[in-house]
Design an enzyme around this catalytic site. Structure first.
Site, mmCIF file in Angstrom:
data_model
loop_
_atom_site.group_PDB
_atom_site.id
_atom_site.type_symbol
_atom_site.label_atom_id
_atom_site.label_comp_id
_atom_site.label_asym_id
_atom_site.label_seq_id
_atom_site.Cartn_x
_atom_site.Cartn_y
_atom_site.Cartn_z
ATOM 1 N N SER A 227 36.775 37.667 30.469
ATOM 2 C CA SER A 227 37.772 37.412 31.081
ATOM 3 C C SER A 227 38.195 39.777 31.128
ATOM 4 O O SER A 227 37.931 40.146 31.733
ATOM 5 C CB SER A 227 38.742 37.089 30.487
ATOM 6 O OG SER A 227 40.207 37.040 31.241
ATOM 7 N N HIS B 175 36.575 33.587 35.980
ATOM 8 C CA HIS B 175 37.895 32.076 35.977
ATOM 9 C C HIS B 175 37.447 31.378 37.047
ATOM 10 O O HIS B 175 38.837 31.360 38.122
ATOM 11 C CB HIS B 175 39.068 32.369 35.517
ATOM 12 C CG HIS B 175 39.377 32.776 34.534
ATOM 13 N ND1 HIS B 175 38.658 32.424 33.688
ATOM 14 C CD2 HIS B 175 39.940 33.772 33.797
ATOM 15 C CE1 HIS B 175 38.700 32.720 31.816
ATOM 16 N NE2 HIS B 175 39.738 34.108 32.509
#
Length: 234
Positions: A124, A160
């Site tokens: 991330s 994501h």
């Protein structure tokens, strides 16, 4: 050999019962029992996040450690990090990660580590940071462009991609509008493995998870699915 492994999602923090991506990272070191250092800056050095790291990696063939900028283990951060075989950067607030790293000089240290052959990895925020640009929720509610990444890797990054409803449309919108450069998006469970500055391999811990090259030709966004190898196929 310079290596970066950028996770769109997954790993010990998101898939505690699925070790495929984390073991893949460990296997990229030439050492039989590599030293691996977790840097949780983006989470504010959250204790529960650090605990999850140790819970997994203490049971693997490695020597785990961590670096907290709120509780530094030493004044000599450069020597501390350059002796590691793998550096694993956690998720959280990408903007704060970059601000703190630059204040502490970790941006320069990371570049030295990369150039000497330390395997750099992250999820991330710990994926976005290596690129020139990316998509972030660092500013609060909603997604915005981030244009001041470390730039070890060219273009932009969106983690994501399938895990959060707004990620795919917003990333494509930003690329089409010229807010960020074209780049590569990764679903949760996908790792982009770069050798030097090029994608060498894309792997996943989930059978259907993919990565995509996202470009804009002046008229429309082009999304091209990239070949992804499921690590659990054997």
């Amino acid at each position: 050999m310079r290596q970066i492994i950028a996770l769109g999602g997954g790993g010990f923090s998101m898939e505690p019962d699925n070790p495929l991506l984390d073991r893949y990272i460990l296997n990229q070191s030439a050492k039989p029992k590599p030293t691996i250092c977790f840097i949780p800056t983006a989470s504010g050095d959250a204790e529960h996040y650090i605990a999850k790291f140790y819970h997994f990696f203490r049971n693997e063939h490695c020597q785990p450690s961590d670096l907290s900028l709120f509780r530094p283990p030493t004044r000599d951060l450069e020597s501390y990090l350059l002796e590691k075989d793998i550096i694993y950067v956690g998720g959280g607030n990408t903007k704060n990660l970059l601000v703190l790293w630059r204040e502490w000089g970790l941006d320069a240290i990371m570049k030295k580590a990369w150039e000497q052959g330390t395997v750099l990895a992250g999820i991330s925020a710990g994926s976005i940071c290596w690129f020139e640009e990316g998509v972030t929720d660092s500013y609060g509610k909603g997604l915005e462009p981030l244009t001041n990444g470390l730039g070890f890797l060219t273009g932009s990054n969106c983690p994501h991609y399938d895990g959060e409803t707004d990620r795919r449309p917003r990333y494509q919108q930003f690329v089409a509008a010229g807010n960020i450069k074209p780049g590569i998006a990764a679903d949760d469970g996908v790792a982009l493995h770069y050798k030097e500055k090029d994608v060498w391999k894309i792997v996943s811990s989930r059978p259907q998870a993919k990565a995509y090259q996202v470009d804009y030709d002046g008229k429309q966004v082009k999304e091209v699915e990239l070949e992804t190898t499921f690590l659990g196929a054997d």
